[in-house]
Design a protein around this motif. Structure first.
Motif, PDB file in Angstrom:
ATOM      1  N   GLN A  37       0.660  -1.179  -0.092  1.00  0.00           N
ATOM      2  CA  GLN A  37       0.236  -0.027  -0.026  1.00  0.00           C
ATOM      3  C   GLN A  37       0.804   1.380  -0.016  1.00  0.00           C
ATOM      4  O   GLN A  37       1.897   1.204   0.275  1.00  0.00           O
ATOM      5  N   PHE A  38       0.325   2.413  -0.469  1.00  0.00           N
ATOM      6  CA  PHE A  38       0.774   3.654  -0.376  1.00  0.00           C
ATOM      7  C   PHE A  38      -0.295   4.550  -0.051  1.00  0.00           C
ATOM      8  O   PHE A  38      -1.344   4.917  -0.668  1.00  0.00           O
ATOM      9  N   ARG A  39      -0.011   5.079   1.168  1.00  0.00           N
ATOM     10  CA  ARG A  39      -1.093   5.982   1.895  1.00  0.00           C
ATOM     11  C   ARG A  39      -0.579   7.520   1.684  1.00  0.00           C
ATOM     12  O   ARG A  39       0.282   7.854   2.339  1.00  0.00           O
ATOM     13  N   VAL A  40      -1.189   8.220   0.840  1.00  0.00           N
ATOM     14  CA  VAL A  40      -0.962   9.527   0.518  1.00  0.00           C
ATOM     15  C   VAL A  40      -1.101  10.340   1.673  1.00  0.00           C
ATOM     16  O   VAL A  40      -0.285  10.974   1.997  1.00  0.00           O
ATOM     17  N   SER A  41      -2.160   9.804   2.719  1.00  0.00           N
ATOM     18  CA  SER A  41      -2.450  10.530   3.736  1.00  0.00           C
ATOM     19  C   SER A  41      -1.443  10.438   4.875  1.00  0.00           C
ATOM     20  O   SER A  41      -1.482  11.237   5.839  1.00  0.00           O
ATOM     21  N   GLU A  42      -0.515   9.623   4.760  1.00  0.00           N
ATOM     22  CA  GLU A  42       0.859   9.301   5.646  1.00  0.00           C
ATOM     23  C   GLU A  42       1.578  10.732   5.458  1.00  0.00           C
ATOM     24  O   GLU A  42       2.569  11.076   6.397  1.00  0.00           O
ATOM     25  N   ALA A  43       1.408  11.784   4.556  1.00  0.00           N
ATOM     26  CA  ALA A  43       1.973  12.783   4.345  1.00  0.00           C
ATOM     27  C   ALA A  43       1.544  13.979   5.367  1.00  0.00           C
ATOM     28  O   ALA A  43       2.396  14.792   5.855  1.00  0.00           O
ATOM     29  N   LEU A  44       0.567  13.627   6.043  1.00  0.00           N
ATOM     30  CA  LEU A  44       0.231  14.438   7.223  1.00  0.00           C
ATOM     31  C   LEU A  44       0.886  14.197   8.465  1.00  0.00           C
ATOM     32  O   LEU A  44       0.570  14.961   9.413  1.00  0.00           O
ATOM     33  N   CYS A  45       1.687  12.979   8.397  1.00  0.00           N
ATOM     34  CA  CYS A  45       2.407  12.807   9.615  1.00  0.00           C
ATOM     35  C   CYS A  45       3.409  13.870   9.959  1.00  0.00           C
ATOM     36  O   CYS A  45       4.063  13.914  11.072  1.00  0.00           O
ATOM     37  N   VAL A  46       3.388  15.015   9.147  1.00  0.00           N
ATOM     38  CA  VAL A  46       4.416  16.193   9.470  1.00  0.00           C
ATOM     39  C   VAL A  46       3.589  17.324  10.420  1.00  0.00           C
ATOM     40  O   VAL A  46       4.187  18.274  10.936  1.00  0.00           O
ATOM     41  N   LEU A  47       2.357  17.020  10.466  1.00  0.00           N
ATOM     42  CA  LEU A  47       1.384  17.919  11.325  1.00  0.00           C
ATOM     43  C   LEU A  47       1.842  18.082  12.745  1.00  0.00           C
ATOM     44  O   LEU A  47       1.708  19.251  13.340  1.00  0.00           O
ATOM     45  N   PRO A  48       2.302  16.996  13.512  1.00  0.00           N
ATOM     46  CA  PRO A  48       2.833  17.421  14.793  1.00  0.00           C
ATOM     47  C   PRO A  48       3.682  18.247  14.896  1.00  0.00           C
ATOM     48  O   PRO A  48       4.041  18.894  16.041  1.00  0.00           O
ATOM     49  N   TYR A  49       4.498  18.594  13.879  1.00  0.00           N
ATOM     50  CA  TYR A  49       5.517  19.461  13.814  1.00  0.00           C
ATOM     51  C   TYR A  49       4.776  20.955  14.232  1.00  0.00           C
ATOM     52  O   TYR A  49       5.081  21.937  14.723  1.00  0.00           O
ATOM     53  N   PHE A  50       3.582  21.168  13.530  1.00  0.00           N
ATOM     54  CA  PHE A  50       2.921  22.285  13.810  1.00  0.00           C
ATOM     55  C   PHE A  50       1.953  22.311  14.874  1.00  0.00           C
ATOM     56  O   PHE A  50       1.860  23.474  15.396  1.00  0.00           O
ATOM     57  N   THR A  51       1.506  21.501  15.429  1.00  0.00           N
ATOM     58  CA  THR A  51       0.382  21.475  16.210  1.00  0.00           C
ATOM     59  C   THR A  51       0.301  20.085  17.087  1.00  0.00           C
ATOM     60  O   THR A  51       0.426  19.016  16.560  1.00  0.00           O
ATOM     61  N   SER A 144       5.880   8.793   1.154  1.00  0.00           N
ATOM     62  CA  SER A 144       4.606   9.500   1.796  1.00  0.00           C
ATOM     63  C   SER A 144       4.961  10.414   2.702  1.00  0.00           C
ATOM     64  O   SER A 144       4.553  11.525   2.767  1.00  0.00           O
ATOM     65  N   CYS A 145       5.799   9.979   3.733  1.00  0.00           N
ATOM     66  CA  CYS A 145       6.116  10.947   5.013  1.00  0.00           C
ATOM     67  C   CYS A 145       7.054  11.830   4.669  1.00  0.00           C
ATOM     68  O   CYS A 145       7.123  13.185   5.046  1.00  0.00           O
TER      69      CYS A 145
END
Length: 167
Positions: A37-51, A144-145
């Motif tokens: 699998q390739f989860r494009v949604s895993e790109a959001l794993c950078v969000l803890p950097y912001f909040t 993705s990440c």
């Protein structure tokens, strides 16, 4: 800002992150589920950097996505549990390393590369060797990440204060 207003803001950010993760996963379901699998949604794993709201947001988004996957017959309970826990561990690690944008992507990659191969082997019965699956899962997570995640990071950095009030 009052405490209750901060709580509402935090829950709203977490809910939005969960919703975006879920929508991205479901819209791209053919590549989001399965042994490869390739989860494009895993790109959001950078969000803890912001909040810090990225931690529950990513966990809930993954949990909901995997739960829907189970309802669609593409995932099973161990995947829902351990896949979501891998995302939670990765999100917590990203938040801990948030001082360095280059390190933020590492925890989700490592958590998924170490946990998901065991899910694939013991829950789905994959015949592949665990080290090989660690490599393939890791490669997907790097793409993705890191690759997509740094694009997300670049797009959001300028608007950090506007988008993430709990930052």
């Amino acid at each position: 800002m009052s405490s209750s207003k901060n709580n509402v803001q935090f829950m709203t950010e977490a809910a939005m992150i969960a919703a975006i993760y879920t929508v991205l996963t479901l819209v791209l379901a053919p590549i989001s589920y399965g042994p490869v699998q390739f989860r494009v949604s895993e790109a959001l794993c950078v969000l803890p950097y912001f909040t810090s709201a990225g931690i529950p947001g990513l966990f809930l988004g993954c949990l909901i996505s995997n739960g829907v996957g189970m309802a669609m017959g593409t995932t099973i309970l161990p995947d829902v549990v351990f896949g979501s826990l891998a995302t939670l561990i990765g999100a917590i690690g990203s938040y801990v390393l948030r001082k360095n944008k280059w390190l933020v992507c590492i925890p989700p990659i490592v958590a998924n590369a170490l946990i998901i191969p065991f899910v694939l082997r013991y829950a789905y019965g994959s015949p592949d060797l665990i080290p090989f699956m660690m490599l393939t899962v890791g490669i997907g997570e790097v793409i993705s990440c890191t690759v997509l995640g740094l694009i997300v990071y670049g797009a959001l950095k300028k608007y950090k204060g506007t988008l993430f009030r709990t930052a």
